[in-house]
Structures are given as structure tokens and as C-alpha cells.
Design a protein around this motif. Sequence first.
Motif, PDB file in Angstrom:
ATOM      1  N   PHE A 109      15.702  60.752  55.661  1.00 11.87           N
ATOM      2  CA  PHE A 109      15.356  60.888  54.248  1.00 11.87           C
ATOM      3  C   PHE A 109      15.927  62.174  53.669  1.00 11.87           C
ATOM      4  O   PHE A 109      15.857  63.234  54.290  1.00 11.87           O
ATOM      5  N   GLY A 149      15.506  63.787  49.812  1.00 10.65           N
ATOM      6  CA  GLY A 149      14.842  63.473  48.561  1.00 10.65           C
ATOM      7  C   GLY A 149      14.439  64.660  47.726  1.00 10.65           C
ATOM      8  O   GLY A 149      14.813  65.809  47.994  1.00 10.65           O
ATOM      9  N   LYS A 209      17.317  59.284  41.377  1.00  2.00           N
ATOM     10  CA  LYS A 209      18.243  58.420  42.115  1.00  2.00           C
ATOM     11  C   LYS A 209      19.681  58.884  41.943  1.00  2.00           C
ATOM     12  O   LYS A 209      20.462  58.931  42.906  1.00  2.00           O
ATOM     13  N   ASN A 223      16.880  59.383  48.313  1.00  3.05           N
ATOM     14  CA  ASN A 223      16.380  58.075  48.761  1.00  3.05           C
ATOM     15  C   ASN A 223      14.858  58.071  48.905  1.00  3.05           C
ATOM     16  O   ASN A 223      14.276  57.077  49.327  1.00  3.05           O
ATOM     17  N   GLY A 235      15.069  51.575  44.362  1.00  2.00           N
ATOM     18  CA  GLY A 235      15.360  51.670  45.795  1.00  2.00           C
ATOM     19  C   GLY A 235      14.992  52.996  46.413  1.00  2.00           C
ATOM     20  O   GLY A 235      15.615  53.443  47.386  1.00  2.00           O
ATOM     21  N   LEU A 236      13.958  53.640  45.873  1.00  2.59           N
ATOM     22  CA  LEU A 236      13.457  54.908  46.419  1.00  2.59           C
ATOM     23  C   LEU A 236      12.166  54.669  47.207  1.00  2.59           C
ATOM     24  O   LEU A 236      11.329  53.863  46.790  1.00  2.59           O
ATOM     25  N   TYR A 237      12.009  55.376  48.304  1.00  3.60           N
ATOM     26  CA  TYR A 237      10.726  55.398  48.993  1.00  3.60           C
ATOM     27  C   TYR A 237       9.845  56.493  48.393  1.00  3.60           C
ATOM     28  O   TYR A 237      10.320  57.372  47.672  1.00  3.60           O
ATOM     29  N   SER A 254      14.650  64.905  58.350  1.00  4.67           N
ATOM     30  CA  SER A 254      14.577  64.551  56.933  1.00  4.67           C
ATOM     31  C   SER A 254      14.088  65.750  56.111  1.00  4.67           C
ATOM     32  O   SER A 254      13.383  66.615  56.622  1.00  4.67           O
ATOM     33  N   ALA A 304      24.175  61.066  50.565  1.00  6.32           N
ATOM     34  CA  ALA A 304      24.080  59.659  50.193  1.00  6.32           C
ATOM     35  C   ALA A 304      25.415  58.948  50.395  1.00  6.32           C
ATOM     36  O   ALA A 304      25.470  57.806  50.865  1.00  6.32           O
ATOM     37  N   LYS A 309      27.058  55.373  53.119  1.00  7.81           N
ATOM     38  CA  LYS A 309      27.512  54.136  52.480  1.00  7.81           C
ATOM     39  C   LYS A 309      28.628  53.485  53.280  1.00  7.81           C
ATOM     40  O   LYS A 309      29.375  54.150  53.983  1.00  7.81           O
TER      41      LYS A 309
END
Length: 332
Positions: free
Chosen positions: A40, A42, A66, A71, A105-107, A291, A328, A332
Motif C-alpha cells: 500500500f 496512500g 487517486k 491505492n 479503486g481505493l482501499y 506499506s 503506482a 502497472k
Amino acid sequence: MKLFFLFLLNFAITVGFAQAQRIKVKGNKFVNEKDETFVFRGLNASDPDKLTTDGHWNKEYFTEIKNWGANIVRFPVHPPAWRRRGQEEYIKILDQGVALAKELGLYVIIDWHSIGNLRSQLYQSTIYETTQKETFEFWRTMAQHYKNESTVAFFELFNEPTVYNGQLGTCSWAQWKELCEEMITIIRAYGCQAIPLVAGFNWAYDLTEVASNPISKEGIGYVSHPYPMKRNKPWEDQWTKDWGFVAEKYPLILTEIGFSGANDRGAHIPVISDESYGDAITKYTTEKGISYVVWVFDPQWAPSLFEDWKFTPTRQGRYFKKALREAAQSVK
């Protein structure tokens, strides 16, 4: 605005945004339902109550989070705000945030944002005042309400445990461990799968006791807040001794990191530093698969990541926006 949120929530319930994969613990990692390791990166929101009052708990705010490359987003719930607004109204606010996070799409981490000694029930200031009963009831409520919501990946049981050099009484690790295990028992009694997060002592920095006496529950994670002034440079060896070693055996998430220049607005102990801290903490966490979540996505609270509601990055904002976007892009 209220009509928009009601529409959004009804839409989410009726049609449903794509359900997030449930995050779970496997060894010393967080993994998704495919058993893929999930790291993670964030941002911390300010209190949802504050953002609602300010008129910024909205799609624009979450879209910007975002866009910065996050994330995950952390919701710090201050106990007095929870009481003042009332459980029913505050849950509506949380639901709005969870719906927006899910859409993008975020926790989410829900954090009981108190600072002090939960054993003695003495706190650093009035904005952190709570009781053991209120804390247990909060998690009981969260467990019932979000038991089936995989977007809410984590419950951070208590933001920053500290005895403030004895000014807030005493609390041994064994006593803190017992309180945390009680909260975890309550959460799991409702079948809730959100991962409990347990913070270390010294304002959530120090996890050294975990080496000899870990929490006696499976499927949890640990938390540290390694702000730059907690130790002198060079940081890395001390970080490993104080909290980094935990990542060798258990999942670890730094739910608050960040820095502020000495002359920046809101500069205060323990956050004063410069980009060398950013370089060190991002390199360290990348190498160890740890994270992190940066404090704080708000123009008034400090150290701020942006300076106005055009989301103009501050000094640390420029640093971490770049770091988050690069992280990020790398997955990908």
C-alpha cells in the motif's frame, strides 16, 4: 450536495461498484484474493467530520487522492467528533467516503484517532478524549457495519499509544497487548474480515516489544509512525531495530509518515526535516516491501500535502506526489 451523496449511496447499493478484492494476511505480507502481494502507498485524509464541515468530503477530493497515485486512504476518526455528530450521522459520512473510495479503486483504513494512554484513560489533549468502553463500542459498531465491505481493508485500533513520559500514567506492553486483543476479539465476533492494525508505543513509533511478546492473534498487521525527528540521521539502522525488524515476520504498514521544513507553516516536533527523509523512508520501505500512508491531505492540518483547495502541492506534497505516482506506475 446531500442529494448527490444519497444518489451515490443508493446507486452503489442498487447497482454496485466493482467489489474490491478482499485483503488478507499471509505470512509477513498483505495479499489479495489471488494471493498476490499487495503493498500500500496512500494518503491520510483529515477527519471526515472536518472535511464534511468544510464542504470537501466529495468526489473531487477522492479523485485527487487517486490522481496522486494512492491505492489507499486513511480516515482518522477523532472520538469527540464521533460523539458530537452522533453515531448514525457519522456512519453516513463514513459510508459516503467508502462509496467514493470503492468507485475509484481505493482501499480504506478506519482509524480511531486518539493519542494517549487507553489503560489510564488519560490523553494528550481534549481532542483525543475517549474511554475504554467507547473505544470497544466503536469497533463493535464498525465490525457490524463493515463486515461485508472489502473496500474497508483495515481497522487501526488506536492511533498513537503514549504515556507521555509518565504524564499520562503507566502502561506496560502486556497491558496494551491485552487491550488490543480484546478489541480484536470483539471485531471478529461479528465475522468481520477487516485486518486489525496494532500500533507501537512512543506515539506509535516503537515496536521493539513485538520481538518477545507479539499480539496473540492471527491475521493482523503492525503500525509504526516513523517521523524524522524520532531518531537522528542516519535513520536506517535505528529504524530496523525499532520497528523495521517486524516486517521480517509480520505485515507492517507505516500509517503516518511525512516531513516539514523548519520554516514551513505548521512545522513542529517530530516532523521537521527535508527531502533526505523522503528519500530514506521511500527507499527503506521499497527494499523491505513495507506499506506507508503519508500525513496529511488537507491544507490546514500539518504537515500539509497541499496548500489550497486547488490542491497545489506543498514542499512535502511535491515530493510524495512524485513518489506515489512512480510507485503506482511501477506496478502497472
